[in-house]
Design a protein around this motif. Structure first.
Motif, PDB file in Angstrom:
ATOM      1  N   GLY A  73     -87.220 -10.035   7.859  1.00  0.00           N
ATOM      2  CA  GLY A  73     -86.569 -10.956   6.931  1.00  0.00           C
ATOM      3  C   GLY A  73     -85.328 -11.550   7.574  1.00  0.00           C
ATOM      4  O   GLY A  73     -84.678 -10.920   8.413  1.00  0.00           O
ATOM      5  N   LEU A  74     -84.990 -12.781   7.184  1.00  0.00           N
ATOM      6  CA  LEU A  74     -83.829 -13.472   7.747  1.00  0.00           C
ATOM      7  C   LEU A  74     -82.628 -13.351   6.820  1.00  0.00           C
ATOM      8  O   LEU A  74     -82.741 -13.534   5.604  1.00  0.00           O
ATOM      9  CB  LEU A  74     -84.152 -14.952   7.975  1.00  0.00           C
ATOM     10  N   GLY A  75     -81.486 -13.041   7.396  1.00  0.00           N
ATOM     11  CA  GLY A  75     -80.245 -12.936   6.642  1.00  0.00           C
ATOM     12  C   GLY A  75     -79.088 -13.473   7.458  1.00  0.00           C
ATOM     13  O   GLY A  75     -79.280 -14.186   8.448  1.00  0.00           O
ATOM     14  N   TYR A  76     -77.887 -13.119   7.051  1.00  0.00           N
ATOM     15  CA  TYR A  76     -76.708 -13.591   7.791  1.00  0.00           C
ATOM     16  C   TYR A  76     -75.525 -12.677   7.501  1.00  0.00           C
ATOM     17  O   TYR A  76     -75.504 -11.951   6.506  1.00  0.00           O
ATOM     18  CB  TYR A  76     -76.360 -15.038   7.411  1.00  0.00           C
ATOM     19  N   THR A  77     -74.560 -12.755   8.391  1.00  0.00           N
ATOM     20  CA  THR A  77     -73.316 -12.003   8.245  1.00  0.00           C
ATOM     21  C   THR A  77     -72.149 -12.964   8.426  1.00  0.00           C
ATOM     22  O   THR A  77     -72.190 -13.826   9.314  1.00  0.00           O
ATOM     23  CB  THR A  77     -73.225 -10.890   9.312  1.00  0.00           C
ATOM     24  N   PHE A  78     -71.141 -12.834   7.605  1.00  0.00           N
ATOM     25  CA  PHE A  78     -69.913 -13.573   7.873  1.00  0.00           C
ATOM     26  C   PHE A  78     -68.728 -12.685   7.557  1.00  0.00           C
ATOM     27  O   PHE A  78     -68.831 -11.732   6.766  1.00  0.00           O
ATOM     28  CB  PHE A  78     -69.844 -14.884   7.081  1.00  0.00           C
ATOM     29  N   GLY A  79     -67.596 -12.988   8.187  1.00  0.00           N
ATOM     30  CA  GLY A  79     -66.430 -12.157   7.942  1.00  0.00           C
ATOM     31  C   GLY A  79     -65.331 -12.383   8.954  1.00  0.00           C
ATOM     32  O   GLY A  79     -65.339 -13.337   9.743  1.00  0.00           O
ATOM     33  N   LEU A  80     -64.369 -11.474   8.909  1.00  0.00           N
ATOM     34  CA  LEU A  80     -63.174 -11.534   9.741  1.00  0.00           C
ATOM     35  C   LEU A  80     -63.340 -10.661  10.980  1.00  0.00           C
ATOM     36  O   LEU A  80     -63.846  -9.541  10.888  1.00  0.00           O
ATOM     37  CB  LEU A  80     -61.969 -11.033   8.929  1.00  0.00           C
ATOM     38  N   MET A  81     -62.924 -11.183  12.130  1.00  0.00           N
ATOM     39  CA  MET A  81     -62.917 -10.397  13.367  1.00  0.00           C
ATOM     40  C   MET A  81     -61.468 -10.098  13.756  1.00  0.00           C
ATOM     41  O   MET A  81     -60.585 -10.957  13.616  1.00  0.00           O
ATOM     42  CB  MET A  81     -63.598 -11.161  14.499  1.00  0.00           C
ATOM     43  N   LEU A  82     -61.251  -8.906  14.242  1.00  0.00           N
ATOM     44  CA  LEU A  82     -59.924  -8.495  14.696  1.00  0.00           C
ATOM     45  C   LEU A  82     -60.068  -7.708  15.988  1.00  0.00           C
ATOM     46  O   LEU A  82     -60.892  -6.795  16.067  1.00  0.00           O
ATOM     47  CB  LEU A  82     -59.250  -7.614  13.632  1.00  0.00           C
ATOM     48  N   GLU A  83     -59.281  -8.079  16.996  1.00  0.00           N
ATOM     49  CA  GLU A  83     -59.322  -7.375  18.272  1.00  0.00           C
ATOM     50  C   GLU A  83     -57.916  -6.947  18.685  1.00  0.00           C
ATOM     51  O   GLU A  83     -56.980  -7.758  18.645  1.00  0.00           O
ATOM     52  CB  GLU A  83     -59.933  -8.253  19.361  1.00  0.00           C
ATOM     53  N   LEU A  84     -57.804  -5.690  19.075  1.00  0.00           N
ATOM     54  CA  LEU A  84     -56.530  -5.157  19.566  1.00  0.00           C
ATOM     55  C   LEU A  84     -56.716  -4.715  21.007  1.00  0.00           C
ATOM     56  O   LEU A  84     -57.666  -3.987  21.324  1.00  0.00           O
ATOM     57  CB  LEU A  84     -56.075  -3.973  18.719  1.00  0.00           C
ATOM     58  N   PRO A  85     -55.843  -5.153  21.909  1.00  0.00           N
ATOM     59  CA  PRO A  85     -55.996  -4.808  23.322  1.00  0.00           C
ATOM     60  C   PRO A  85     -55.773  -3.322  23.578  1.00  0.00           C
ATOM     61  O   PRO A  85     -54.962  -2.666  22.919  1.00  0.00           O
ATOM     62  CB  PRO A  85     -54.926  -5.657  24.010  1.00  0.00           C
ATOM     63  N   ILE A  86     -56.520  -2.792  24.537  1.00  0.00           N
ATOM     64  CA  ILE A  86     -56.325  -1.424  25.020  1.00  0.00           C
ATOM     65  C   ILE A  86     -55.810  -1.540  26.444  1.00  0.00           C
ATOM     66  O   ILE A  86     -56.495  -2.050  27.323  1.00  0.00           O
ATOM     67  CB  ILE A  86     -57.642  -0.634  24.972  1.00  0.00           C
TER      68      ILE A  86
END
Length: 234
Positions: A51-64
């Motif tokens: 089945g076909l769906g989708y995702t949407f949202g916020l991305m957050l990246e913190l450096p290591i």
């Protein structure tokens, strides 16, 4: 406040504090189509396609570290996933008649709030491109489940007899779905830098579920999906 939102609020607070000294903290948005399927672990259950769906949202990246090549990547997503299965159903349609069987199909649309916790490994910039790999865990909480399904209708006087089968559309089946779904996230892709910190991200992600998504006695199944990851970092 539920657990994923509380954890994200903590991460955002930490990111805000870190951002005062480290320009490597990044925020972005994603909108990613996916193709999902179930892997039944009960003999009577069978997968019935994708089945076909989708995702949407916020991305957050913190450096290591200080190199900028290693990042803790998280966010908060609304994951819409459609999948299908069918069951072998045995029944009687009259007294003193032999038992019959019929396949009952279920097409279900699942909605999860997902908190990914991953490590992102990035190359140095090659031209305007940077390439990356991602690995980590997905933590998803079911918030909605609707199904198109066929169900038996039993005789009111003789409850072991099935009078007919009824097609249901957009039926609420959230009681049949487990609240929590854990998964392994593996992916790879690239980023194209337009200007400054603005980059477009694209890639492929495989989300391998490793917990039972069903809350039905005697039935177990895991859900997996392949996602075309698309996003923008600001």
């Amino acid at each position: 406040m539920n657990k994923p939102i509380a954890l994200l609020a903590f991460i955002l607070s930490a990111a805000t504090l870190t951002a005062q000294d480290d320009v490597g903290v990044r925020f972005g948005l994603k909108l990613s189509p996916n193709m999902a399927f179930v892997q039944p672990e009960t003999k009577s259950l069978k997968s019935n396609g994708t089945g076909l769906g989708y995702t949407f949202g916020l991305m957050l990246e913190l450096p290591i570290g200080n190199s900028g090549n290693y990042r803790f990547a998280t966010g908060l997503n609304l994951n819409n996933m459609k999948t299908k299965w069918k069951t072998d159903f045995a029944y009687y349609d009259a007294l003193n008649e032999p038992q019959k069987t019929r396949e009952l199909e279920t097409d279900v649309a699942l909605q999860y709030v997902e908190l990914p916790l991953t490590i992102k490994l990035m190359t140095n910039e090659i031209g305007y491109m940077r390439y990356f790999a991602v690995v980590g865990a997905g933590n998803a909480f079911n918030v909605k489940a609707k199904a198109d399904q066929v169900v038996p209708v039993y005789n009111a006087v003789a409850p072991t007899i099935v009078d007919k089968f009824e097609e249901q559309e957009n039926e609420n089946v959230q009681d049949d779905i487990a609240l929590y779904k854990a998964s392994l996230i593996v992916g790879a892709g690239a980023e194209y830098n337009f200007s400054g910190s603005t980059s477009v991200m694209f890639g492929i992600t495989y989300n391998n579920g490793f917990t039972n998504i069903l809350d039905i006695d005697g039935a177990k199944a895991k859900a997996h999906y392949v996602e075309l990851s698309l996003g923008v970092f600001f």
